[in-house]
Design a protein around this motif. Structure first.
Motif, mmCIF file in Angstrom:
data_model
loop_
_atom_site.group_PDB
_atom_site.id
_atom_site.type_symbol
_atom_site.label_atom_id
_atom_site.label_comp_id
_atom_site.label_asym_id
_atom_site.label_seq_id
_atom_site.Cartn_x
_atom_site.Cartn_y
_atom_site.Cartn_z
ATOM 1 N N ASN A 6 0.731 -1.068 0.071
ATOM 2 C CA ASN A 6 -0.013 -0.052 -0.087
ATOM 3 C C ASN A 6 0.735 1.021 0.077
ATOM 4 O O ASN A 6 1.557 1.513 0.971
ATOM 5 C CB ASN A 6 -0.986 -0.012 1.219
ATOM 6 C CG ASN A 6 -2.223 0.889 1.145
ATOM 7 O OD1 ASN A 6 -2.171 1.667 0.186
ATOM 8 N ND2 ASN A 6 -3.197 0.625 1.831
ATOM 9 N N GLY A 10 -3.963 5.890 5.093
ATOM 10 C CA GLY A 10 -5.183 5.654 5.217
ATOM 11 C C GLY A 10 -6.042 6.614 6.094
ATOM 12 O O GLY A 10 -7.090 6.557 6.718
ATOM 13 N N ASP A 11 -5.708 7.968 6.035
ATOM 14 C CA ASP A 11 -6.236 8.783 6.735
ATOM 15 C C ASP A 11 -6.050 10.278 5.914
ATOM 16 O O ASP A 11 -4.899 10.376 5.156
ATOM 17 C CB ASP A 11 -5.918 9.195 8.163
ATOM 18 C CG ASP A 11 -7.038 9.755 9.073
ATOM 19 O OD1 ASP A 11 -7.942 10.349 8.601
ATOM 20 O OD2 ASP A 11 -7.017 9.360 10.208
ATOM 21 N N PRO A 71 -12.217 7.376 1.596
ATOM 22 C CA PRO A 71 -11.257 6.301 2.322
ATOM 23 C C PRO A 71 -10.593 5.303 1.381
ATOM 24 O O PRO A 71 -10.675 4.257 1.698
ATOM 25 C CB PRO A 71 -12.088 5.851 3.146
ATOM 26 C CG PRO A 71 -13.544 5.777 2.726
ATOM 27 C CD PRO A 71 -13.623 6.890 1.818
ATOM 28 N N LEU A 74 -7.869 2.537 2.512
ATOM 29 C CA LEU A 74 -8.092 1.215 3.484
ATOM 30 C C LEU A 74 -8.170 -0.142 2.787
ATOM 31 O O LEU A 74 -8.669 -0.159 1.501
ATOM 32 C CB LEU A 74 -9.524 1.782 4.194
ATOM 33 C CG LEU A 74 -9.644 3.046 4.768
ATOM 34 C CD1 LEU A 74 -10.654 3.433 5.602
ATOM 35 C CD2 LEU A 74 -8.363 3.184 5.755
ATOM 36 N N LYS A 76 -10.087 -2.661 3.105
ATOM 37 C CA LYS A 76 -10.979 -3.296 2.880
ATOM 38 C C LYS A 76 -11.816 -2.578 1.483
ATOM 39 O O LYS A 76 -12.168 -3.228 0.696
ATOM 40 C CB LYS A 76 -12.316 -3.301 3.998
ATOM 41 C CG LYS A 76 -11.670 -4.334 4.879
ATOM 42 C CD LYS A 76 -12.934 -4.377 5.987
ATOM 43 C CE LYS A 76 -12.875 -5.482 7.060
ATOM 44 N NZ LYS A 76 -13.835 -5.515 7.999
ATOM 45 N N ARG A 168 -9.230 8.933 11.624
ATOM 46 C CA ARG A 168 -9.377 7.573 12.559
ATOM 47 C C ARG A 168 -8.262 7.652 13.488
ATOM 48 O O ARG A 168 -7.694 6.501 14.136
ATOM 49 C CB ARG A 168 -8.644 6.678 11.294
ATOM 50 C CG ARG A 168 -9.572 6.401 9.986
ATOM 51 C CD ARG A 168 -9.025 5.655 8.870
ATOM 52 N NE ARG A 168 -9.298 4.300 9.427
ATOM 53 C CZ ARG A 168 -8.311 3.458 9.411
ATOM 54 N NH1 ARG A 168 -7.043 3.675 9.084
ATOM 55 N NH2 ARG A 168 -8.303 2.043 9.911
ATOM 56 N N TYR A 243 -15.649 -0.604 7.738
ATOM 57 C CA TYR A 243 -14.435 -0.360 7.122
ATOM 58 C C TYR A 243 -13.430 0.523 8.003
ATOM 59 O O TYR A 243 -12.332 0.562 7.628
ATOM 60 C CB TYR A 243 -14.407 0.315 5.842
ATOM 61 C CG TYR A 243 -15.016 -0.454 4.725
ATOM 62 C CD1 TYR A 243 -15.365 -1.719 4.768
ATOM 63 C CD2 TYR A 243 -15.345 0.365 3.318
ATOM 64 C CE1 TYR A 243 -15.817 -2.367 3.778
ATOM 65 C CE2 TYR A 243 -15.713 -0.449 2.570
ATOM 66 C CZ TYR A 243 -16.142 -1.876 2.544
ATOM 67 O OH TYR A 243 -16.549 -2.463 1.322
ATOM 68 N N GLU A 244 -14.035 1.142 9.097
ATOM 69 C CA GLU A 244 -13.279 1.833 10.008
ATOM 70 C C GLU A 244 -12.589 3.143 9.329
ATOM 71 O O GLU A 244 -11.571 3.349 9.586
ATOM 72 C CB GLU A 244 -12.145 1.009 10.875
ATOM 73 C CG GLU A 244 -12.731 -0.212 11.481
ATOM 74 C CD GLU A 244 -11.430 -0.999 12.119
ATOM 75 O OE1 GLU A 244 -10.495 -0.736 12.271
ATOM 76 O OE2 GLU A 244 -11.830 -2.104 12.672
ATOM 77 N N CYS A 245 -13.740 3.745 8.733
ATOM 78 C CA CYS A 245 -13.120 4.935 8.142
ATOM 79 C C CYS A 245 -13.340 6.205 8.792
ATOM 80 O O CYS A 245 -12.938 7.291 8.811
ATOM 81 C CB CYS A 245 -13.744 5.101 6.647
ATOM 82 S SG CYS A 245 -15.567 5.322 6.834
#
Length: 277
Positions: A6, A10-11, A71, A74, A76, A168, A243-245
């Motif tokens: 990646n 992620g943020d 997002p 991420l 997912k 996050r 997905y915890e976004c």
């Protein structure tokens, strides 16, 4: 069977992985070669934004391009949008044959092989009070206070320190908190610009449902979480599909800390499953 590197972050405002792809191409290439030597059947794919396509192509990995809009980076989201393999609730990436590694992790592997020493520093993004950012490297275990002092960032009573980005991140309790291997960013929020959470109940406006990339009925989910019904939340309203976004909290009209409730729900549900085993 598939290793996903990646090169995105992620943020919001966090750019440390993108900085690594841009500046540590040789280390990334060496790290990828090491992964291929472990098992030649691995398919190695690097995810980057369009601006880093050329740098990523030089590493030897197969390159996939995505829009850097949050997002999308991420894991997912990548499984769904890039690989067309949505992750079922309760299932892991490894069970589906995928392993996600950050660009920084692969570059550290390559650097360890190139230099013969284990890296002990961490690349991270520092987000200042005015939302300007700077990418730095700090030795693991360095207190936040020392980093702020070097960058001439002053904090006052009531300011907030966050480990991570604005969507996050998790609040740090003290400036003596050390940098760890999973610290991707430090954010400093001025007391005057912070928006307080509310202790009210859901007003059923539906904004969280519209914003949720996993299509979870968040308005119903949060009601069960408020009452500690962890198993029902997982079984009836897709707690484990999150997905915890953090978008649910961002758009919440009532300012309910929905994201925190979901993370607490996942933690408590995990404890219940562990006890049953």
């Amino acid at each position: 069977s598939t290793i996903v590197i990646n090169g995105m972050d992620g943020d919001l405002l966090v750019t440390k992985n993108q900085a690594v792809v841009k500046s540590e191409g040789e280390n990334l290439k060496k790290g990828i070669e090491a992964l291929q030597e472990i098992n030649h059947q691995y398919k190695i794919i690097m995810i980057v934004p369009p601006t880093l396509k050329n740098e990523a192509a030089k590493t030897g990995a197969e390159v996939r391009i995505i829009d850097p809009a949050f997002p999308n980076a991420l894991p997912k989201m990548l499984m769904d949008k890039v690989f067309n393999r949505p992750v079922p609730a309760g299932k892991s990436f490894l069970e589906m044959g995928f392993c996600f590694i950050s660009a920084e992790g692969v570059a550290n592997l390559g650097r360890a092989l190139n230099e013969g020493i284990m890296p002990v520093d961490k690349c991270l993004t520092v987000i200042k009070k005015d939302n300007s950012t700077v990418n730095i490297k700090a030795r693991l275990g360095t207190p936040i206070a020392q980093i702020l002092e070097i960058l001439n960032i002053e904090t006052a009573q009531g300011d907030r320190l966050v480990l991570g980005g604005p969507m996050r991140g998790l609040a740090a309790y003290a400036e003596e908190t050390p940098i760890q291997a999973d610290t991707d960013a430090i954010m400093i929020q001025d007391r005057a610009s912070m928006i307080s959470c509310s202790q009210t109940h859901c007003i059923n406006c539906g904004e969280c449902v519209r914003a949720c990339p996993a299509k979870i009925p968040v308005n119903m989910l949060v009601r069960l979480l408020e009452n500690g019904l962890w198993e029902e939340a997982a079984r009836q309203y897709d707690l484990l599909s999150c997905y915890e976004c953090g978008l649910c909290s961002y758009v919440c009209t009532a300012r309910i800390p929905v994201f925190h409730a979901i993370m607490m729900g996942k933690y408590e549900y995990g404890r219940l499953i562990t006890e049953e085993i």
